[in-house]
Design a protein around this motif. Structure first.
Motif, mmCIF file in Angstrom:
data_model
loop_
_atom_site.group_PDB
_atom_site.id
_atom_site.type_symbol
_atom_site.label_atom_id
_atom_site.label_comp_id
_atom_site.label_asym_id
_atom_site.label_seq_id
_atom_site.Cartn_x
_atom_site.Cartn_y
_atom_site.Cartn_z
ATOM 1 N N ALA A 81 -2.064 6.242 -5.639
ATOM 2 C CA ALA A 81 -3.042 5.927 -5.305
ATOM 3 C C ALA A 81 -4.035 7.362 -4.770
ATOM 4 O O ALA A 81 -4.150 8.406 -5.939
ATOM 5 C CB ALA A 81 -3.120 6.312 -3.597
ATOM 6 N N ILE A 139 2.318 2.491 -3.310
ATOM 7 C CA ILE A 139 1.056 2.429 -3.695
ATOM 8 C C ILE A 139 1.168 3.909 -3.345
ATOM 9 O O ILE A 139 0.819 4.694 -4.819
ATOM 10 C CB ILE A 139 -0.415 1.704 -3.896
ATOM 11 C CG1 ILE A 139 -0.238 0.445 -4.415
ATOM 12 C CG2 ILE A 139 -1.516 3.131 -3.900
ATOM 13 C CD1 ILE A 139 -1.918 -0.741 -4.328
ATOM 14 N N LEU A 140 1.173 3.946 -2.878
ATOM 15 C CA LEU A 140 0.908 5.414 -1.914
ATOM 16 C C LEU A 140 2.493 6.790 -2.957
ATOM 17 O O LEU A 140 2.051 7.318 -3.340
ATOM 18 C CB LEU A 140 1.006 5.706 -0.539
ATOM 19 C CG LEU A 140 1.244 7.423 -0.404
ATOM 20 C CD1 LEU A 140 -0.302 8.198 -0.526
ATOM 21 C CD2 LEU A 140 1.091 7.595 1.216
ATOM 22 N N GLU A 187 -10.530 1.250 -2.156
ATOM 23 C CA GLU A 187 -9.372 0.097 -2.720
ATOM 24 C C GLU A 187 -8.591 1.069 -3.166
ATOM 25 O O GLU A 187 -7.411 0.742 -2.439
ATOM 26 C CB GLU A 187 -10.088 -0.875 -3.734
ATOM 27 C CG GLU A 187 -10.800 -1.884 -3.434
ATOM 28 C CD GLU A 187 -10.718 -2.880 -4.521
ATOM 29 O OE1 GLU A 187 -10.582 -2.598 -5.444
ATOM 30 O OE2 GLU A 187 -10.771 -4.801 -3.981
ATOM 31 N N GLY A 188 -8.854 2.674 -3.472
ATOM 32 C CA GLY A 188 -7.691 2.519 -4.001
ATOM 33 C C GLY A 188 -7.451 4.177 -2.707
ATOM 34 O O GLY A 188 -5.752 4.694 -3.008
ATOM 35 N N THR A 189 -7.702 3.777 -2.286
ATOM 36 C CA THR A 189 -7.202 4.948 -0.308
ATOM 37 C C THR A 189 -6.376 3.882 0.389
ATOM 38 O O THR A 189 -6.454 3.348 1.268
ATOM 39 C CB THR A 189 -8.765 5.208 0.444
ATOM 40 O OG1 THR A 189 -8.948 5.316 -0.332
ATOM 41 C CG2 THR A 189 -9.054 5.929 1.830
ATOM 42 N N ILE A 190 -5.245 4.619 0.827
ATOM 43 C CA ILE A 190 -3.797 4.382 1.253
ATOM 44 C C ILE A 190 -4.779 4.296 2.581
ATOM 45 O O ILE A 190 -4.424 6.465 2.874
ATOM 46 C CB ILE A 190 -2.738 4.824 0.976
ATOM 47 C CG1 ILE A 190 -2.719 4.378 -0.519
ATOM 48 C CG2 ILE A 190 -1.675 3.911 1.383
ATOM 49 C CD1 ILE A 190 -2.905 2.670 -0.914
ATOM 50 N N ASN A 224 0.890 -1.176 -0.171
ATOM 51 C CA ASN A 224 0.009 -0.072 -0.269
ATOM 52 C C ASN A 224 0.893 0.847 0.068
ATOM 53 O O ASN A 224 0.586 1.926 -0.439
ATOM 54 C CB ASN A 224 -1.431 0.074 1.657
ATOM 55 C CG ASN A 224 -2.185 -0.355 0.842
ATOM 56 O OD1 ASN A 224 -2.555 -0.997 -0.347
ATOM 57 N ND2 ASN A 224 -2.366 -1.235 1.987
#
Lengths: 67, 174
Positions: A40, A34-35, B171-174, A31
């Motif tokens: 994200a 991704i950020l 889902e794209g939230t971190i 994750n």
């Protein structure tokens, strides 16, 4: 993307690896990657707070708007 | 998401597979009937009890039209069943909240709409040739519940599309 995540620069300045940060803020490496790569869609305030706390920075240091 | 051990998707999967075959058999049966009836009109008229004094030609044309419209329902049914099957497959894989399913629901909604229109046309033809001497009872025509299902399906497709977008955001939230 107009909003650029400057996590790489911040980590470089603090001589910290992404794995180390992931462990300290309790977010998976996947994750965090991704950020870091700007893939994200959104970032939670809690994530932002944890990153800023560990890296000793402000949210503005992490995110940059490039028109 | 399916709970482990749930038997609903396998049952739905098998039922849908069977229905897909049954649908084509139904189509083949109607096609066979149309060909047979038009090949042996006299025998067919006798079989369906057309009164002796009645002109068989309009009855034959109307029944052929009804059967042909019934044939049109076969690909529509196939579309609905195959889309449902694909949706059940996504449930089995554990992730039904995908954009493709929203499109599938919309396709199902349009097919249901077409089926309702077909039903009204078939019902109207049936009413037009039905008389006291030759009554025709068709399970077709305007159906309030059928149209409600169409509206419901369109609304559901829209809700699903919105839900999928929200899921992608999450889902794209971190």
């Amino acid at each position: 993307m107009a909003i650029v995540v400057r996590l790489d620069d911040l980590l470089h300045d603090r001589r910290m690896t992404l794995t180390e940060l992931a462990e300290r803020i309790d977010i998976t490496l996947a994750n965090l990657s991704i950020l870091k790569t700007g893939k994200a869609r959104a970032i939670r305030f809690s994530t932002l707070e944890a990153i800023c706390e560990v890296l000793g920075c402000q949210p503005g240091d992490l995110l940059e708007f490039k028109p | 998401m399916t709970k482990p051990g749930s038997t609903a998707p396998p049952v739905a999967y098998v039922s849908l597979r069977i229905l897909i075959v049954v649908n084509w058999l139904y189509g083949a049966a109607i096609l066979g009937l149309v060909i047979f009836a038009n090949s042996y009109p006299a025998w067919f008229m006798k079989a369906i009890d057309v009164p002796p004094g009645m002109d068989p030609k309009p009855v034959m044309i109307a029944l052929t039209a009804i059967a042909s419209l019934g044939l049109l329902a076969v690909p529509l049914n196939h579309l609905i069943l195959t889309r449902l099957l694909r949706m059940v497959e996504t449930v089995r894989r554990g992730d039904p909240f995908v954009a493709a399913n929203a499109y599938r629901l919309q396709a199902i909604a349009w097919a249901l709409l077409a089926l309702q229109v077909l039903s009204i046309v078939i019902g109207s033809i049936g009413k037009a040739i039905s008389s006291r001497g030759f009554p025709i009872h068709l399970d077709a025509g305007f159906s309030a519940s059928g149209w409600l299902a169409v509206i419901l399906m369109f609304v559901l497709a829209r809700v699903f599309a919105e839900g999928t977008l929200m899921r992608e955001d999450l889902e794209g939230t971190i």
